[in-house]
Motif scaffolding. Sequence first.
Motif, mmCIF file in Angstrom:
data_model
loop_
_atom_site.group_PDB
_atom_site.id
_atom_site.type_symbol
_atom_site.label_atom_id
_atom_site.label_comp_id
_atom_site.label_asym_id
_atom_site.label_seq_id
_atom_site.Cartn_x
_atom_site.Cartn_y
_atom_site.Cartn_z
ATOM 1 N N ILE A 1 -17.634 -45.074 -62.498
ATOM 2 C CA ILE A 1 -17.368 -45.516 -61.129
ATOM 3 C C ILE A 1 -16.343 -44.602 -60.469
ATOM 4 N N LYS A 2 -15.331 -44.195 -61.197
ATOM 5 C CA LYS A 2 -14.345 -43.251 -60.655
ATOM 6 C C LYS A 2 -15.020 -41.945 -60.247
ATOM 7 N N ASN A 3 -15.863 -41.421 -61.129
ATOM 8 C CA ASN A 3 -16.566 -40.167 -60.841
ATOM 9 C C ASN A 3 -17.493 -40.302 -59.642
ATOM 10 N N LEU A 4 -18.242 -41.404 -59.589
ATOM 11 C CA LEU A 4 -19.163 -41.617 -58.472
ATOM 12 C C LEU A 4 -18.413 -41.804 -57.156
ATOM 13 N N SER A 5 -17.281 -42.485 -57.214
ATOM 14 C CA SER A 5 -16.469 -42.684 -56.006
ATOM 15 C C SER A 5 -15.940 -41.357 -55.476
ATOM 16 N N ALA A 6 -15.627 -40.440 -56.386
ATOM 17 C CA ALA A 6 -15.150 -39.114 -55.975
ATOM 18 C C ALA A 6 -16.292 -38.255 -55.432
ATOM 19 N N GLN A 7 -17.479 -38.458 -55.977
ATOM 20 C CA GLN A 7 -18.632 -37.642 -55.599
ATOM 21 C C GLN A 7 -19.302 -38.124 -54.314
ATOM 22 N N PHE A 8 -19.361 -39.449 -54.123
ATOM 23 C CA PHE A 8 -20.052 -40.024 -52.969
ATOM 24 C C PHE A 8 -19.074 -40.880 -52.164
ATOM 25 N N GLU A 9 -19.353 -41.028 -50.910
ATOM 26 C CA GLU A 9 -18.532 -41.873 -50.050
ATOM 27 C C GLU A 9 -19.082 -43.307 -50.139
ATOM 28 N N ILE B 1 -13.159 -54.700 -63.166
ATOM 29 C CA ILE B 1 -13.035 -53.235 -63.190
ATOM 30 C C ILE B 1 -13.288 -52.650 -61.806
ATOM 31 N N LEU B 2 -14.367 -53.081 -61.164
ATOM 32 C CA LEU B 2 -14.758 -52.527 -59.866
ATOM 33 C C LEU B 2 -13.772 -52.834 -58.753
ATOM 34 N N SER B 3 -13.163 -54.014 -58.809
ATOM 35 C CA SER B 3 -12.264 -54.426 -57.725
ATOM 36 C C SER B 3 -11.048 -53.508 -57.590
ATOM 37 N N LYS B 4 -10.764 -52.718 -58.622
ATOM 38 C CA LYS B 4 -9.671 -51.748 -58.545
ATOM 39 C C LYS B 4 -9.991 -50.621 -57.563
ATOM 40 N N PHE B 5 -11.294 -50.344 -57.384
ATOM 41 C CA PHE B 5 -11.711 -49.180 -56.611
ATOM 42 C C PHE B 5 -12.479 -49.501 -55.341
ATOM 43 N N LEU B 6 -13.244 -50.586 -55.364
ATOM 44 C CA LEU B 6 -14.220 -50.819 -54.304
ATOM 45 C C LEU B 6 -14.246 -52.257 -53.815
ATOM 46 N N LYS B 7 -14.758 -52.411 -52.622
ATOM 47 C CA LYS B 7 -15.076 -53.727 -52.096
ATOM 48 C C LYS B 7 -16.364 -54.165 -52.798
ATOM 49 N N ILE B 8 -16.423 -55.421 -53.246
ATOM 50 C CA ILE B 8 -17.541 -55.887 -54.055
ATOM 51 C C ILE B 8 -18.226 -57.082 -53.412
ATOM 52 N N GLN B 9 -19.531 -57.110 -53.558
ATOM 53 C CA GLN B 9 -20.307 -58.289 -53.173
ATOM 54 C C GLN B 9 -21.181 -58.651 -54.364
ATOM 55 N N VAL B 10 -20.999 -59.865 -54.886
ATOM 56 C CA VAL B 10 -21.800 -60.340 -56.005
ATOM 57 C C VAL B 10 -23.056 -60.990 -55.436
ATOM 58 N N VAL B 11 -24.212 -60.612 -55.988
ATOM 59 C CA VAL B 11 -25.485 -61.136 -55.497
ATOM 60 C C VAL B 11 -26.305 -61.703 -56.655
ATOM 61 N N ASP B 12 -27.219 -62.578 -56.303
ATOM 62 C CA ASP B 12 -28.111 -63.188 -57.286
ATOM 63 C C ASP B 12 -29.120 -62.147 -57.765
ATOM 64 N N GLU B 13 -29.227 -62.009 -59.075
ATOM 65 C CA GLU B 13 -30.170 -61.024 -59.614
ATOM 66 C C GLU B 13 -31.378 -61.696 -60.258
ATOM 67 N N LYS B 14 -31.673 -62.891 -59.819
ATOM 68 C CA LYS B 14 -32.821 -63.633 -60.347
ATOM 69 C C LYS B 14 -34.122 -62.850 -60.129
ATOM 70 N N HIS B 15 -34.902 -62.710 -61.178
ATOM 71 C CA HIS B 15 -36.215 -62.042 -61.195
ATOM 72 C C HIS B 15 -36.167 -60.523 -60.975
ATOM 73 N N THR B 16 -34.995 -59.918 -60.949
ATOM 74 C CA THR B 16 -34.932 -58.479 -60.699
ATOM 75 C C THR B 16 -35.433 -57.655 -61.886
ATOM 76 N N THR B 17 -35.312 -58.170 -63.095
ATOM 77 C CA THR B 17 -35.819 -57.423 -64.250
ATOM 78 C C THR B 17 -37.338 -57.313 -64.180
#
Length: 130
Positions: A39-47, A65-81
């Motif tokens: 996530i650190k590497n991707l944050s440096a590479q992309f905006e 972990i993510l909340s240290k670097f980014l704004k987060i939105q948790v979403v339902d992942e039902k049936h995504t697999t």
Amino acid sequence: MCILGIDPGRDKCGVAVLNSAGEIKFQQVIETANLESTIKNLSAQFEIELAILGNGTTHKSAEKILSKFLKIQVVDEKHTTEQARKLFWIKNPPQGWRKFLPTSMQVPPVPVDDIVAEILVRKFLAESEK
């Protein structure tokens, strides 16, 4: 601006970065132990403006972990697999004798967590357009 999608898991996480037009800039399955450094590497590479996190197996630890670097939105992942398995076969049509077997009866030969992450971002983008 880009959006990061994460399908969290105990051993591995699917990660995808898409721009606001829906173009995939990065997509990979990584070890959960490498999530923070990735996530650190991707944050440096992309905006990256936002992280879309599936509410699966270990989402609370990933959210920490993510909340240290980014704004987060948790979403339902039902049936995504299931959706990711279908999308895998669209992106990677079966070859040889496998093309005669319905893809609904086949299991992708690799993990599809990164495709789940892509689907999470695409769902978010579609909902935010409404």
